[in-house]
Design a protein around this motif. Structure first.
Motif, PDB file in Angstrom:
ATOM      1  N   LYS A 200       0.779  -1.008   0.133  1.00 15.36           N
ATOM      2  CA  LYS A 200      -0.041  -0.100  -0.008  1.00 15.36           C
ATOM      3  C   LYS A 200       0.974   1.331   0.068  1.00 15.36           C
ATOM      4  N   VAL A 201       2.081   1.075  -0.011  1.00  9.90           N
ATOM      5  CA  VAL A 201       2.911   2.286   0.001  1.00  9.90           C
ATOM      6  C   VAL A 201       3.356   2.890  -1.258  1.00  9.90           C
ATOM      7  N   LYS A 202       2.810   4.204  -1.378  1.00  7.39           N
ATOM      8  CA  LYS A 202       3.132   4.814  -2.592  1.00  7.39           C
ATOM      9  C   LYS A 202       4.373   5.305  -2.816  1.00  7.39           C
ATOM     10  N   ARG A 203       5.181   6.103  -1.813  1.00  5.88           N
ATOM     11  CA  ARG A 203       6.427   6.347  -1.982  1.00  5.88           C
ATOM     12  C   ARG A 203       7.051   6.398  -0.439  1.00  5.88           C
ATOM     13  N   PHE A 204       8.181   6.333  -0.401  1.00  2.28           N
ATOM     14  CA  PHE A 204       8.935   6.491   0.973  1.00  2.28           C
ATOM     15  C   PHE A 204      10.240   7.146   0.915  1.00  2.28           C
TER      16      PHE A 204
END
Length: 241
Positions: A200-204
């Motif tokens: 579910k991570v779009k960016r980090f």
């Protein structure tokens, strides 16, 4: 609503030719022998959409009378967001259109047995997240939440806050317990207080992770390198080959 019972897999096979439907049905059934599954066949995209079923897995032919495979999947995404698409075709040159519907695999019908077996084996990694996990919601008792509906789990004042597609739930328990249970399905302890779903991570960055719903969670700078490694490894495991 969240599930309050055991999860099983719903599979749809859509093809206007009975021969191909029967072949795909047999291959899927053999692959999931001993697993609780439900397989439904449809001879057109229109009949599939009229069913308005809750399918986890959709195998669909591109060329069909009425709505083609692309149109069928695009319209079904308005009914259900989380499902895996495998597309059948005898014209592999049009597979570059797959990004329109986020197709997991393209299967050449002339090599269906080998290619579908590989596709199902790879899809099993992603399908693990359709299973449910039990939580003790404060004041309400046990509740089963689909893993793929969880964005992240946060620990706060000796309780857990489970951030999901359907909102937040306050639960009892220890984050370390869920870290162990979810490690093999794409979750990572980005910070001592946060357990994030990398799917579910779009960016980090080295300080923060942003999810597909716009929410954010902390990332510890000392855990950033390991998170990056795990994130890329997860993407490779569930990617379209």
């Amino acid at each position: 609503e969240y599930f309050r019972g055991d999860w099983f897999m719903n599979i749809a096979i859509i093809d206007d030719e009975k021969l191909w439907r029967n072949m795909a049905h047999k291959l899927v059934q053999n692959h999931y022998a001993g697993v609780d599954i439900n397989i439904e066949e449809f001879e057109s995209g229109d009949s599939f959409l009229e069913r308005k079923g809750n399918f986890d897995f959709v195998l669909v032919d591109i060329e069909m009378p009425g709505k083609d495979g692309f149109e069928t999947i695009k319209e079904y995404k308005g009914i259900k967001q989380e499902f895996i698409t495998i597309i059948f075709t005898t014209h592999m040159e049009i597979s570059n259109k797959g990004y329109f519907v986020d197709a997991f695999r393209y299967i050449n019908k002339d090599n269906m047995e080998a290619e579908l077996k590989e596709a199902l084996t790879s899809a099993d990694v992603r399908l693990e997240t359709n299973k449910t996990l039990s939580f003790n919601e404060l004041g309400k008792g046990n509740i089963n939440i689909r893993i793929c509906d969880i964005f992240y789990i946060e620990t706060e004042a000796r309780k857990l806050i489970v951030h999901t597609f359907n909102g937040e739930l306050k639960c009892s328990g220890k984050i370390s317990q869920y870290e162990e249970e979810l490690e093999n399905v794409g979750f990572f302890r980005s910070h001592k207080c946060y357990l994030v779903n990398m799917d579910k991570v779009k960016r980090f960055s080295s300080s923060e992770a942003e999810f597909t719903d716009g929410t954010t969670a902390y990332v510890s700078s000392r855990r950033y390198a390991e998170m990056k490694r795990k994130y890329l490894e997860r993407k490779r495991n569930i990617s379209c080959k």
